[in-house]
Motif scaffolding. Structure first.
Motif, PDB file in Angstrom:
ATOM      1  N   CYS A 341      15.323 -48.659  36.014  1.00  0.00           N
ATOM      2  CA  CYS A 341      15.800 -48.644  34.757  1.00  0.00           C
ATOM      3  C   CYS A 341      15.802 -47.000  33.997  1.00  0.00           C
ATOM      4  O   CYS A 341      14.735 -46.577  34.250  1.00  0.00           O
ATOM      5  CB  CYS A 341      14.686 -49.503  33.896  1.00  0.00           C
ATOM      6  SG  CYS A 341      15.409 -49.676  32.258  1.00  0.00           S
ATOM      7  N   MET A 342      17.102 -46.758  33.711  1.00  0.00           N
ATOM      8  CA  MET A 342      17.395 -45.241  33.336  1.00  0.00           C
ATOM      9  C   MET A 342      17.245 -45.350  31.951  1.00  0.00           C
ATOM     10  O   MET A 342      17.670 -46.135  31.073  1.00  0.00           O
ATOM     11  CB  MET A 342      18.654 -44.832  33.953  1.00  0.00           C
ATOM     12  CG  MET A 342      18.733 -43.631  33.151  1.00  0.00           C
ATOM     13  SD  MET A 342      20.734 -42.871  33.992  1.00  0.00           S
ATOM     14  CE  MET A 342      20.942 -41.470  33.298  1.00  0.00           C
ATOM     15  N   PHE A 343      16.401 -44.409  31.414  1.00  0.00           N
ATOM     16  CA  PHE A 343      16.316 -44.190  29.728  1.00  0.00           C
ATOM     17  C   PHE A 343      16.699 -42.862  29.422  1.00  0.00           C
ATOM     18  O   PHE A 343      16.508 -41.687  30.182  1.00  0.00           O
ATOM     19  CB  PHE A 343      14.861 -44.251  29.190  1.00  0.00           C
ATOM     20  CG  PHE A 343      14.215 -45.632  29.542  1.00  0.00           C
ATOM     21  CD1 PHE A 343      14.090 -46.532  28.708  1.00  0.00           C
ATOM     22  CD2 PHE A 343      13.618 -45.959  30.965  1.00  0.00           C
ATOM     23  CE1 PHE A 343      13.669 -47.650  28.701  1.00  0.00           C
ATOM     24  CE2 PHE A 343      13.109 -47.106  31.012  1.00  0.00           C
ATOM     25  CZ  PHE A 343      13.224 -47.925  29.745  1.00  0.00           C
ATOM     26  N   ILE A 344      17.635 -42.747  28.476  1.00  0.00           N
ATOM     27  CA  ILE A 344      18.352 -41.354  27.967  1.00  0.00           C
ATOM     28  C   ILE A 344      17.867 -41.703  26.488  1.00  0.00           C
ATOM     29  O   ILE A 344      18.219 -42.302  25.718  1.00  0.00           O
ATOM     30  CB  ILE A 344      19.778 -41.593  27.912  1.00  0.00           C
ATOM     31  CG1 ILE A 344      20.213 -41.742  29.346  1.00  0.00           C
ATOM     32  CG2 ILE A 344      20.601 -40.332  27.233  1.00  0.00           C
ATOM     33  CD1 ILE A 344      21.846 -42.018  29.667  1.00  0.00           C
ATOM     34  N   PHE A 345      16.922 -40.389  26.149  1.00  0.00           N
ATOM     35  CA  PHE A 345      16.436 -40.581  24.784  1.00  0.00           C
ATOM     36  C   PHE A 345      16.929 -39.085  23.961  1.00  0.00           C
ATOM     37  O   PHE A 345      16.826 -38.139  24.538  1.00  0.00           O
ATOM     38  CB  PHE A 345      14.972 -40.610  24.656  1.00  0.00           C
ATOM     39  CG  PHE A 345      14.332 -40.252  23.353  1.00  0.00           C
ATOM     40  CD1 PHE A 345      14.475 -41.365  22.322  1.00  0.00           C
ATOM     41  CD2 PHE A 345      13.543 -39.330  23.165  1.00  0.00           C
ATOM     42  CE1 PHE A 345      13.856 -41.112  21.226  1.00  0.00           C
ATOM     43  CE2 PHE A 345      12.800 -39.274  21.852  1.00  0.00           C
ATOM     44  CZ  PHE A 345      13.195 -39.831  21.004  1.00  0.00           C
ATOM     45  N   GLY A 346      17.309 -39.484  22.655  1.00  0.00           N
ATOM     46  CA  GLY A 346      17.466 -38.340  21.725  1.00  0.00           C
ATOM     47  C   GLY A 346      18.642 -37.576  21.830  1.00  0.00           C
ATOM     48  O   GLY A 346      19.545 -37.850  22.791  1.00  0.00           O
ATOM     49  N   GLY A 347      18.717 -36.264  21.410  1.00  0.00           N
ATOM     50  CA  GLY A 347      19.906 -35.393  21.927  1.00  0.00           C
ATOM     51  C   GLY A 347      20.713 -35.154  20.433  1.00  0.00           C
ATOM     52  O   GLY A 347      20.444 -35.740  19.378  1.00  0.00           O
ATOM     53  N   VAL A 348      21.596 -34.243  20.568  1.00  0.00           N
ATOM     54  CA  VAL A 348      22.379 -33.820  19.463  1.00  0.00           C
ATOM     55  C   VAL A 348      23.533 -34.784  19.582  1.00  0.00           C
ATOM     56  O   VAL A 348      24.165 -34.679  20.847  1.00  0.00           O
ATOM     57  CB  VAL A 348      22.849 -32.398  19.452  1.00  0.00           C
ATOM     58  CG1 VAL A 348      24.012 -31.898  18.458  1.00  0.00           C
ATOM     59  CG2 VAL A 348      21.704 -31.440  19.636  1.00  0.00           C
ATOM     60  N   THR A 349      24.201 -35.364  18.587  1.00  0.00           N
ATOM     61  CA  THR A 349      25.131 -36.453  18.560  1.00  0.00           C
ATOM     62  C   THR A 349      26.433 -35.662  17.735  1.00  0.00           C
ATOM     63  O   THR A 349      27.829 -36.001  18.082  1.00  0.00           O
ATOM     64  CB  THR A 349      24.893 -37.740  17.861  1.00  0.00           C
ATOM     65  OG1 THR A 349      24.369 -36.977  16.589  1.00  0.00           O
ATOM     66  CG2 THR A 349      23.809 -38.081  18.566  1.00  0.00           C
ATOM     67  N   THR A 356      19.759 -37.641  17.241  1.00  0.00           N
ATOM     68  CA  THR A 356      19.440 -39.184  16.993  1.00  0.00           C
ATOM     69  C   THR A 356      18.036 -39.303  17.788  1.00  0.00           C
ATOM     70  O   THR A 356      17.554 -38.322  18.299  1.00  0.00           O
ATOM     71  CB  THR A 356      20.236 -39.931  17.945  1.00  0.00           C
ATOM     72  OG1 THR A 356      20.058 -41.158  18.320  1.00  0.00           O
ATOM     73  CG2 THR A 356      20.483 -39.296  19.481  1.00  0.00           C
ATOM     74  N   ASN A 357      17.454 -40.423  17.362  1.00  0.00           N
ATOM     75  CA  ASN A 357      16.167 -41.041  17.924  1.00  0.00           C
ATOM     76  C   ASN A 357      16.337 -42.066  18.546  1.00  0.00           C
ATOM     77  O   ASN A 357      15.449 -43.094  18.817  1.00  0.00           O
ATOM     78  CB  ASN A 357      14.916 -40.916  16.926  1.00  0.00           C
ATOM     79  CG  ASN A 357      15.407 -41.912  15.999  1.00  0.00           C
ATOM     80  OD1 ASN A 357      16.451 -42.644  15.825  1.00  0.00           O
ATOM     81  ND2 ASN A 357      14.533 -41.932  14.733  1.00  0.00           N
ATOM     82  N   ALA A 358      17.473 -42.447  19.057  1.00  0.00           N
ATOM     83  CA  ALA A 358      18.063 -43.658  19.814  1.00  0.00           C
ATOM     84  C   ALA A 358      17.806 -43.664  21.201  1.00  0.00           C
ATOM     85  O   ALA A 358      17.749 -42.544  21.779  1.00  0.00           O
ATOM     86  CB  ALA A 358      19.285 -44.240  19.476  1.00  0.00           C
ATOM     87  N   LEU A 359      17.345 -44.845  21.903  1.00  0.00           N
ATOM     88  CA  LEU A 359      17.159 -44.971  23.277  1.00  0.00           C
ATOM     89  C   LEU A 359      18.510 -45.511  23.736  1.00  0.00           C
ATOM     90  O   LEU A 359      19.046 -46.578  23.298  1.00  0.00           O
ATOM     91  CB  LEU A 359      16.132 -45.750  23.748  1.00  0.00           C
ATOM     92  CG  LEU A 359      14.656 -45.129  24.036  1.00  0.00           C
ATOM     93  CD1 LEU A 359      13.690 -46.175  24.184  1.00  0.00           C
ATOM     94  CD2 LEU A 359      14.966 -43.991  25.064  1.00  0.00           C
TER      95      LEU A 359
END
Length: 407
Positions: A341-349, A356-359
């Motif tokens: 299960c791969m999680f990508i969190f946050g970053g500049v949109t 963002t604070n989305a997963l």
């Protein structure tokens, strides 16, 4: 729990019950995972509305925060750490060793001047930070420490990487390898090794004429005694390196070489196709799962990328995945569980001014049957009652291991 468990499908998950002031969108942070939790440490948000957030958890614009996301309940929680807490919280790097988080490098404010080459250790049981290794260097941390020698001068330790950020940090057996990075003005492609048992640094010289161009915000993956470096950039104007050729460092021979990779085949319709490589990028993410590396998003000279690629390590073959990110990002962080299960969190949109604070969650393989079944069970459970009725659930036949994932 997951809304669905479908391989190579990305689920966008915004935090529930938390406002953006409670859980600030961020970039330049790092995440790590285990079978139960995602941990996010540090980060940055240059939002004028946050200027008044200057307390023990925030040193504007840096976020001195450890957040824990419980994978099977979908709940975020801010954990209170203490001790020798790092203040260099942007473009640092983090690895998880047993129940400890190790941070090396990073930058504080002002960026490019407040850098570190300390190794910090967070015990996840006690939530206490310690400085595990502080090299003797007058440039270290830009601190005004009182533990200098009588003359006020200290010689810089041999083999120690200089204070830097945007480097890579790769765990190989009992050693950490640091490659590249910047001090804010100068970029490098140097390799340093830290023996975690002896806590000694060593600079690894390259016994090859070829040396990769200096860079930062690249990613490095270990595979069969080799370190593979993907992308990165240097300087301004969003410059970035291509991925059609990969810089590979052989740990046995201590040599660099640039290796050609094999393109993905893109169908054009009516039986036609063309060969394509991933575009150049920096500030992207790479995670390794078994014999594959998954490369996601990042920043190119043309803007923020939304793509996802699979790189097969034994064959050096690229495959373009038809799963664009719902929320394209850069300066994000990614990690993958042992079950895929791969999680990508946050970053500049939006370049320079929106985060963002989305997963963004993707299974890179079909999960084990026990996890598919457990996900169905969790959806029907009242977690508050479960906490009070643990033994009853055990008696009903729910495995203790599964209950420990949600309680």
């Amino acid at each position: 729990m997951f809304q669905s468990i479908c391989p190579l499908h990305i689920e966008l998950k915004n935090p529930e019950k938390l406002t953006e002031k409670e859980f600030i969108p961020r970039s330049g942070h790092r995440i790590v995972v285990d079978e139960k939790n995602v941990y996010s440490w540090g980060g940055y948000n240059y939002d004028p509305d946050l200027w008044d957030l200057d307390d023990e958890d925030h040193t504007y614009p840096l976020l001195k925060e450890l957040w824990r996301y419980q994978i099977w309940t979908g709940e975020w929680k801010l954990l209170k750490t203490h001790g020798d807490i790092p203040t260099q919280l942007a473009s640092h790097h983090l690895v998880k060793v047993k129940n400890h988080l190790l941070q090396f490098g990073g930058t504080g404010v002002p960026f490019g001047s407040a850098n570190t080459n300390c190794l910090y250790d967070l015990d996840l049981d006690t939530l206490e930070w310690k400085v595990l290794l502080k090299p003797k260097s007058p440039a270290n941390d830009n601190d005004n420490d009182d533990d200098d020698d009588e003359d006020g001068d200290e010689e810089e330790d041999n083999g120690v990487p200089r204070p830097k950020y945007g480097h890579s940090l790769t765990l190989v057996d009992n050693c950490l390898y640091v490659i590249g990075g910047t001090c804010g003005y100068v970029y490098d492609s140097n390799i340093h090794k830290l023996d975690l048992k002896l806590l000694t640094w060593e600079e690894i010289p390259a016994n090859s004429k070829y040396i990769p161009q200096p860079r930062y915000r690249h990613e490095v993956i270990y595979y069969k005694e080799k370190l593979l470096m993907f992308g990165g950039g240097a300087g301004v104007n969003y410059s970035a390196f291509n991925l059609d050729k990969i810089d590979v460092f052989d740990l046995d021979k201590q040599t660099w070489e640039k290796v050609m990779t094999f393109p993905s085949e893109q169908k054009l319709g009516q039986g036609d196709s063309k060969k394509v490589f991933p575009g150049c990028r920096r500030c992207h993410s790479c995670v390794r799962f078994k014999d594959d590396v998954f490369v996601s998003s990042g920043l190119s000279p043309d803007g923020i990328l939304e793509d996802m690629w699979r790189f097969h390590l034994p064959s050096y073959q690229w495959t373009a995945l038809e799963v664009p990110l719902p929320k394209p990002v850069y300066f994000h962080s990614a990690a993958v569980t042992n079950d895929g299960c791969m999680f990508i969190f946050g970053g500049v949109t939006r370049i320079d001014d929106q985060r963002t604070n989305a997963l963004q969650i993707m299974w890179v393989q079909i999960p084990p049957l026990k996890l598919l079944a457990f996900n169905t069970v969790v959806k029907s459970l009242n977690l508050e009652i479960c906490k009070q009725d643990y033994q009853t659930l055990i008696a009903l036949g729910i495995p203790r291991h599964c209950l420990d994932l949600i309680l």
